[in-house]
Motif scaffolding. Sequence first.
Motif, mmCIF file in Angstrom:
data_model
loop_
_atom_site.group_PDB
_atom_site.id
_atom_site.type_symbol
_atom_site.label_atom_id
_atom_site.label_comp_id
_atom_site.label_asym_id
_atom_site.label_seq_id
_atom_site.Cartn_x
_atom_site.Cartn_y
_atom_site.Cartn_z
ATOM 1 N N ALA A 145 -1.990 32.344 13.181
ATOM 2 C CA ALA A 145 -3.410 33.105 13.426
ATOM 3 C C ALA A 145 -4.246 31.929 14.296
ATOM 4 O O ALA A 145 -5.013 31.520 13.807
ATOM 5 N N SER A 146 -4.232 32.437 15.681
ATOM 6 C CA SER A 146 -4.800 31.645 16.617
ATOM 7 C C SER A 146 -6.462 31.776 16.366
ATOM 8 O O SER A 146 -6.955 32.591 16.130
ATOM 9 N N GLY A 147 -7.020 30.687 16.275
ATOM 10 C CA GLY A 147 -8.242 30.463 16.302
ATOM 11 C C GLY A 147 -8.680 30.181 14.679
ATOM 12 O O GLY A 147 -9.843 30.424 14.519
ATOM 13 N N ALA A 148 -7.687 30.441 13.736
ATOM 14 C CA ALA A 148 -7.879 30.337 12.370
ATOM 15 C C ALA A 148 -8.302 28.862 11.820
ATOM 16 O O ALA A 148 -8.893 28.972 10.484
ATOM 17 N N SER A 149 -7.972 28.104 12.710
ATOM 18 C CA SER A 149 -8.343 26.577 12.221
ATOM 19 C C SER A 149 -9.077 25.872 13.480
ATOM 20 O O SER A 149 -9.337 26.231 14.397
ATOM 21 N N SER A 150 -9.487 24.671 13.142
ATOM 22 C CA SER A 150 -10.150 23.776 13.911
ATOM 23 C C SER A 150 -9.801 22.262 13.913
ATOM 24 O O SER A 150 -8.687 22.190 13.164
ATOM 25 N N GLY A 151 -10.084 21.373 14.856
ATOM 26 C CA GLY A 151 -9.753 20.212 14.917
ATOM 27 C C GLY A 151 -9.754 19.418 13.539
ATOM 28 O O GLY A 151 -9.217 18.228 13.357
ATOM 29 N N THR A 152 -10.820 19.680 12.485
ATOM 30 C CA THR A 152 -10.947 19.019 11.495
ATOM 31 C C THR A 152 -10.052 19.662 10.248
ATOM 32 O O THR A 152 -10.392 19.146 9.024
ATOM 33 N N THR A 153 -9.299 20.821 10.408
ATOM 34 C CA THR A 153 -8.307 21.520 9.242
ATOM 35 C C THR A 153 -7.486 20.540 8.678
ATOM 36 O O THR A 153 -6.528 19.882 9.602
ATOM 37 N N THR A 154 -7.490 20.387 7.662
ATOM 38 C CA THR A 154 -6.336 19.425 6.973
ATOM 39 C C THR A 154 -5.238 20.386 6.283
ATOM 40 O O THR A 154 -5.542 21.633 5.878
#
Length: 259
Positions: A145-154
């Motif tokens: 899913a595009s946009g489902a996470s960010s640069g801080t998602t682990t």
Amino acid sequence: MRLSIDVTLNYAIDGAADVLLLIEAAKGPDQRLLLQDLKVWSDTPLRAVPGEDGIGQRCWLHGEGSFHAEYRATVEILRQPRDLATLGNTPIRLMPPETIPYLLPSRYCESDRLEGFVEQEFGGLSAGPLACALVDWVAGHLTYASGASSGTTTALMTFAERRGVCRDYAHLLVALARAGGIPARCVSAYAPGVDPPDFHAVAELWIDGDWHLVDATRMASSVELARVAVGRDATDIAFMTVFGRATLNQQRVTVTRLP
């Protein structure tokens, strides 16, 4: 397999900043650079430094205002497919020293928090059979899913949310593999057929004496991945790190199979 790679980056840097660029395909025994050309519009000369584990290279430069880079390459992939399920086990105490960092937790791959799950879900499996089971689990339980996470998602956050992009798939597979005693690292790569077209992130697992590329999104096979860089997690393989602030104007990545 030969790949044509075409990359354009156009950013606006707020003020001035040092930039670490990591977009050149790496030379190696399993891939050969037939053609390569990197152009960067910068007021200062590029300074190349080796990538992690001596794979690929990074380029330091200084950007101010408009930042523009173009990269073109033709890469021949020499890698042969391997059946992971047939690969045997190596006791951790006998693994080479360079694999040790990839057995340990890192910023985005909290493998120590997933050891209980791996033991409960995959107890009794090791090496190749465990790797296959982990890839199947990640591929089957996550939704792209595009946009489902960010640069801080682990990895742990992805494990809970069960969705993400290629970076999240790679982080989770790497964390699960480390939790199961398999050295694992993240890899930035170019691959045809990636949707949306972009820099791609996959995992590489050390089993039975060698590293093996695995794409848990199943968008690309190991024989059509052009490796760029490796590292503990996304921190080490980011295509561009700006030590300041920058705004995206345009970014295009096109990878095409050649006859």
